[in-house]
Design a protein around this motif. Structure first.
Motif, PDB file in Angstrom:
ATOM      1  N   VAL A   1      -4.640  10.690   3.382  1.00  0.00           N
ATOM      2  CA  VAL A   1      -4.265  11.075   2.008  1.00  0.00           C
ATOM      3  C   VAL A   1      -5.500  11.214   1.135  1.00  0.00           C
ATOM      4  O   VAL A   1      -5.616  12.141   0.314  1.00  0.00           O
ATOM      5  N   ARG A   2      -6.463  10.280   1.330  1.00  0.00           N
ATOM      6  CA  ARG A   2      -7.699  10.368   0.552  1.00  0.00           C
ATOM      7  C   ARG A   2      -8.473  11.651   0.891  1.00  0.00           C
ATOM      8  O   ARG A   2      -9.039  12.297   0.010  1.00  0.00           O
ATOM      9  N   ALA A   3      -8.484  12.026   2.168  1.00  0.00           N
ATOM     10  CA  ALA A   3      -9.156  13.268   2.566  1.00  0.00           C
ATOM     11  C   ALA A   3      -8.448  14.480   1.987  1.00  0.00           C
ATOM     12  O   ALA A   3      -9.091  15.443   1.535  1.00  0.00           O
ATOM     13  N   GLU A   4      -7.126  14.430   1.977  1.00  0.00           N
ATOM     14  CA  GLU A   4      -6.369  15.548   1.403  1.00  0.00           C
ATOM     15  C   GLU A   4      -6.643  15.676  -0.091  1.00  0.00           C
ATOM     16  O   GLU A   4      -6.812  16.775  -0.617  1.00  0.00           O
ATOM     17  N   ARG A   5      -6.676  14.527  -0.770  1.00  0.00           N
ATOM     18  CA  ARG A   5      -6.982  14.573  -2.211  1.00  0.00           C
ATOM     19  C   ARG A   5      -8.399  15.080  -2.453  1.00  0.00           C
ATOM     20  O   ARG A   5      -8.641  15.843  -3.395  1.00  0.00           O
ATOM     21  N   ALA A   6      -9.343  14.656  -1.609  1.00  0.00           N
ATOM     22  CA  ALA A   6     -10.720  15.135  -1.761  1.00  0.00           C
ATOM     23  C   ALA A   6     -10.800  16.640  -1.527  1.00  0.00           C
ATOM     24  O   ALA A   6     -11.516  17.355  -2.243  1.00  0.00           O
ATOM     25  N   ALA A   7     -10.058  17.126  -0.531  1.00  0.00           N
ATOM     26  CA  ALA A   7     -10.052  18.574  -0.287  1.00  0.00           C
ATOM     27  C   ALA A   7      -9.440  19.322  -1.457  1.00  0.00           C
ATOM     28  O   ALA A   7      -9.939  20.382  -1.871  1.00  0.00           O
ATOM     29  N   GLN A   8      -8.369  18.775  -2.014  1.00  0.00           N
ATOM     30  CA  GLN A   8      -7.768  19.404  -3.190  1.00  0.00           C
ATOM     31  C   GLN A   8      -8.724  19.391  -4.374  1.00  0.00           C
ATOM     32  O   GLN A   8      -8.801  20.358  -5.136  1.00  0.00           O
TER      33      GLN A   8
ATOM     34  N   CYS B   1       0.848  -1.191   0.000  1.00  0.00           N
ATOM     35  CA  CYS B   1       0.000   0.000   0.000  1.00  0.00           C
ATOM     36  C   CYS B   1       0.882   1.238   0.000  1.00  0.00           C
ATOM     37  O   CYS B   1       2.108   1.149   0.151  1.00  0.00           O
ATOM     38  N   LEU B   2       0.242   2.389  -0.165  1.00  0.00           N
ATOM     39  CA  LEU B   2       0.944   3.663  -0.126  1.00  0.00           C
ATOM     40  C   LEU B   2       1.248   4.025   1.329  1.00  0.00           C
ATOM     41  O   LEU B   2       0.379   3.962   2.196  1.00  0.00           O
ATOM     42  N   THR B   3       2.501   4.415   1.584  1.00  0.00           N
ATOM     43  CA  THR B   3       2.922   4.824   2.935  1.00  0.00           C
ATOM     44  C   THR B   3       3.348   6.280   2.883  1.00  0.00           C
ATOM     45  O   THR B   3       4.507   6.591   2.574  1.00  0.00           O
ATOM     46  N   PRO B   4       2.429   7.201   3.147  1.00  0.00           N
ATOM     47  CA  PRO B   4       2.770   8.628   3.023  1.00  0.00           C
ATOM     48  C   PRO B   4       3.819   9.084   4.022  1.00  0.00           C
ATOM     49  O   PRO B   4       4.493  10.094   3.781  1.00  0.00           O
ATOM     50  N   LYS B   5       3.987   8.385   5.142  1.00  0.00           N
ATOM     51  CA  LYS B   5       5.012   8.797   6.093  1.00  0.00           C
ATOM     52  C   LYS B   5       6.415   8.554   5.558  1.00  0.00           C
ATOM     53  O   LYS B   5       7.365   9.223   5.978  1.00  0.00           O
ATOM     54  N   GLU B   6       6.554   7.605   4.665  1.00  0.00           N
ATOM     55  CA  GLU B   6       7.852   7.330   4.061  1.00  0.00           C
ATOM     56  C   GLU B   6       8.078   8.148   2.791  1.00  0.00           C
ATOM     57  O   GLU B   6       9.204   8.280   2.337  1.00  0.00           O
TER      58      GLU B   6
ATOM     59  N   ALA C   1      -4.539   1.966   7.378  1.00  0.00           N
ATOM     60  CA  ALA C   1      -5.745   2.592   6.820  1.00  0.00           C
ATOM     61  C   ALA C   1      -5.891   4.059   7.216  1.00  0.00           C
ATOM     62  O   ALA C   1      -6.308   4.877   6.381  1.00  0.00           O
ATOM     63  N   PRO C   2      -5.590   4.456   8.475  1.00  0.00           N
ATOM     64  CA  PRO C   2      -5.712   5.896   8.801  1.00  0.00           C
ATOM     65  C   PRO C   2      -4.831   6.787   7.946  1.00  0.00           C
ATOM     66  O   PRO C   2      -5.248   7.879   7.555  1.00  0.00           O
ATOM     67  N   ASP C   3      -3.590   6.350   7.672  1.00  0.00           N
ATOM     68  CA  ASP C   3      -2.715   7.168   6.822  1.00  0.00           C
ATOM     69  C   ASP C   3      -3.287   7.301   5.416  1.00  0.00           C
ATOM     70  O   ASP C   3      -3.267   8.384   4.813  1.00  0.00           O
ATOM     71  N   ILE C   4      -3.807   6.192   4.896  1.00  0.00           N
ATOM     72  CA  ILE C   4      -4.397   6.257   3.550  1.00  0.00           C
ATOM     73  C   ILE C   4      -5.662   7.095   3.568  1.00  0.00           C
ATOM     74  O   ILE C   4      -5.942   7.859   2.619  1.00  0.00           O
ATOM     75  N   ALA C   5      -6.470   7.011   4.643  1.00  0.00           N
ATOM     76  CA  ALA C   5      -7.672   7.843   4.737  1.00  0.00           C
ATOM     77  C   ALA C   5      -7.309   9.321   4.792  1.00  0.00           C
ATOM     78  O   ALA C   5      -8.017  10.175   4.225  1.00  0.00           O
TER      79      ALA C   5
ATOM     80  N   MET D   1       5.296   3.276  -2.448  1.00  0.00           N
ATOM     81  CA  MET D   1       4.553   2.052  -2.192  1.00  0.00           C
ATOM     82  C   MET D   1       5.466   1.110  -1.407  1.00  0.00           C
ATOM     83  O   MET D   1       6.612   0.854  -1.816  1.00  0.00           O
ATOM     84  N   SER D   2       4.947   0.582  -0.284  1.00  0.00           N
ATOM     85  CA  SER D   2       5.773  -0.231   0.609  1.00  0.00           C
ATOM     86  C   SER D   2       5.094  -1.572   0.884  1.00  0.00           C
ATOM     87  O   SER D   2       3.870  -1.710   0.769  1.00  0.00           O
ATOM     88  N   ILE D   3       5.940  -2.531   1.273  1.00  0.00           N
ATOM     89  CA  ILE D   3       5.455  -3.851   1.664  1.00  0.00           C
ATOM     90  C   ILE D   3       5.120  -3.791   3.154  1.00  0.00           C
ATOM     91  O   ILE D   3       6.021  -3.664   4.000  1.00  0.00           O
TER      92      ILE D   3
END
Length: 533
Positions: free
Chosen positions: A328-335, A285-290, A322-326, A295-297
């Motif tokens: 990012v999804r919220a940030e994309r939705a706001a954008q 999955c996508l790991t925005p903290k890294e 899932a919280p990190d991805i949520a 994309m990380s295993i």
């Protein structure tokens, strides 16, 4: 401060008062109606103007604010019991550094390239190549013959070489990633029957890009048909109803990709993702903290597992990231909401600007048309005035060229006596020379007022006082480029005959020695009647 409509605008800020003034200048709307509309438009002048002219439909600003409020907020991460115990067991009570997940590389299989053998070596090894082909053909012939024997007495080497499909390890040709995925799904269904697992229909790189773009979890399943635990893992764990329903649940956002390690693409993935034991499952999955695009295993599952253990491990990894991805999804939705709002504002501004341009163009065209009409009217007036001056000059000149009336001593045969009924002067009687042309009779009628006012013409001091139209400054010379047209006609009542101006026909030839004539003003109806006659 209160406006003329009784609305107090003193509580408005300077920017809001400037926006109100700009809006009212464009729309000329009352302040009491303009302030609520600007408030509904978040004090955006372009959107308010668009609503005023286009009608107030669904409010894009309100929709954007509502969508912003519905964006899932980033949830706080909570440590579980195992993480708390690990943190407390660290020396000096310091929490251990967070372990970074391994990156998930994007693997695109490269097509195999075959090099042609040099011509000299091909000649040298030609006998060996011919012998190899002959032996291969003979072996395939024996395999075909022994294939009809029962499996109990069939040679094991023949049975192994005949195995194809999901468990076949020989003769697998390298295909493109989509074709390889289609072959895996077909062989999987042939081996284990129809199932509900939603395997991705593209290659591994396409599945990884899909999970990255849509912020989903990519579940990779690698199988080795030659491994003893493959069949039990597939039938008991992967095809278990709870596992299949979990993977198919849209709320879990899982993209499933499977591969056979006998294929080149799956073999490369197994090598890059450190696959040590089969069957092998991996969650990516996508790991925005890294990194914003890394994309990380996040989980590796090797070997046979029970359905409950397999499902619990996957759920734990999903709940952890899932919280990190949520977020990012919220940030994309706001954008996306902000981008849509800016687009709506730009569209409203462009529509308002287009209307202003259209109004300016129409105003400019109307001003140009008015100027052209005024110029054309002025030119027509000048032309009419010039024509009138030339007409008066021609009348003064023509009056000096009319022959005088013959005296009483003239021979009666050389004189024509005519009685003319004039529209303004009434009935007049005058004698003309017999050789006077009809055109000169017309000129006499045209210049009668000048002749009666100035009986002795000298060409310089004549002054018309009958109708007040003659100008004393006009010379008694023929105007250049002027062709005079008579606005009347001379006709005989009994019998009815109309005499047209003619420079060749004389009065004696056309009328005779005497006659009674009527001067008629020309009109459209009289012109049509004269044409008929």
């Amino acid at each position: 401060m209160a406006s003329d409509a009784g609305i107090d605008i003193s509580h408005l800020s300077a920017d809001q008062q400037a926006a109100l003034e700009q809006y009212t200048q464009v729309t000329a709307q009352d302040t009491k109606d303009a302030v609520p509309l600007l408030e509904r438009s978040q004090w955006n002048v372009q959107i308010a103007i668009a609503k005023f002219f286009d009608g107030e439909g669904p409010d894009p600003v309100a929709e954007a604010v509502a969508a912003q409020s519905q964006i899932p907020q980033r949830q706080a991460r909570h440590e579980n019991l195992q993480e708390s115990l690990l943190a407390s067991s660290s020396p000096y009570g310091r929490p251990r550094a967070r372990e970074k997940p391994d990156p998930a590389p994007r693997i695109v299989p490269q097509p195999t390239t075959t090099r042609r053998t040099p011509f000299l070596l091909a000649i040298i090894f030609a006998p060996f190549n011919f012998g190899y082909r002959a032996v291969s053909a003979l072996f395939r012939t024996f395999v075909y013959i022994f294939a009809f024997l029962p499996p109990s007495i069939r040679p094991r080497a023949i049975t192994t070489s005949m195995t194809t499909g999901f468990r076949g390890s020989k003769g697998r040709r390298m295909l493109m990633p989509p074709d390889t995925a289609a072959r895996f799904r077909r062989e999987f269904e042939e081996e284990y029957g129809s199932n509900a697992l939603p395997f991705h229909e593209g290659g591994f790189a396409q599945a990884l890009d899909l999970a990255k773009r849509d912020l989903k979890f990519l579940l990779i399943v690698l199988m080795s048909p030659e491994h003893d635990d493959t069949e039990s893992f597939t039938r008991d764990t992967l095809l278990a109803p709870e596992v299949a329903s979990f993977i198919n649940d849209p709320a879990n956002n899982i993209v499933l990709w499977g591969g056979n390690v006998l294929d080149s693409e799956a073999y490369q993935i197994a090598a890059e993702y450190n696959c040590t034991k089969f069957p092998f499952s991996c969650l990516v999955c996508l790991t925005p903290k890294e990194g914003s695009t890394r994309m990380s295993i996040v989980k590796r599952l090797a070997g046979p597992l029970s359905p409950s253990t397999y499902l619990a491990e996957i759920q734990t990894a999903i709940n952890k990231y899932a919280p990190d991805i949520a977020a990012v999804r919220a940030e994309r939705a706001a954008q996306e909401v902000s981008r849509n709002l800016r687009t709506e504002q730009d569209d409203a501004y462009e529509r308002s600007l287009a209307r202003d341009r259209e109004r300016a163009r129409q105003k400019k065209e109307a001003a140009a048309a008015a100027a052209a009409s005024e110029k054309r009217a002025q030119e027509e007036a000048e032309a009419a005035e010039r024509h009138e001056r030339q007409k008066q000059q021609w009348r003064r000149w023509r009056a000096t060229t009319i022959k005088p009336e013959p005296d009483s001593s003239a021979d009666a045969k050389d004189v024509v006596r005519l009685a003319l009924m004039m529209p303004s002067a009434g009935r007049i009687v005058r004698r003309f020379s017999a050789d006077t042309t009809v055109e000169e009779l017309y000129a006499f009628v045209e210049c009668y007022d000048i002749l009666t006012t100035n009986p002795e013409l000298n060409g310089e001091d004549e002054r018309g006082e009958a109708d007040g139209e003659d100008d004393v400054d006009l010379p008694a010379e023929r105007p250049e480029g002027y062709a005079h047209e008579y606005g009347f006609r001379i006709a005989s009542p009994m019998p009815r005959a109309v005499y047209v101006p003619d420079n060749t026909a004389s009065l004696r030839e056309r009328i005779g020695r005497s006659g009674n004539l009527i001067v008629e003003l020309c009109t459209a109806e009289s012109d049509s009647e004269s044409d008929v006659e």
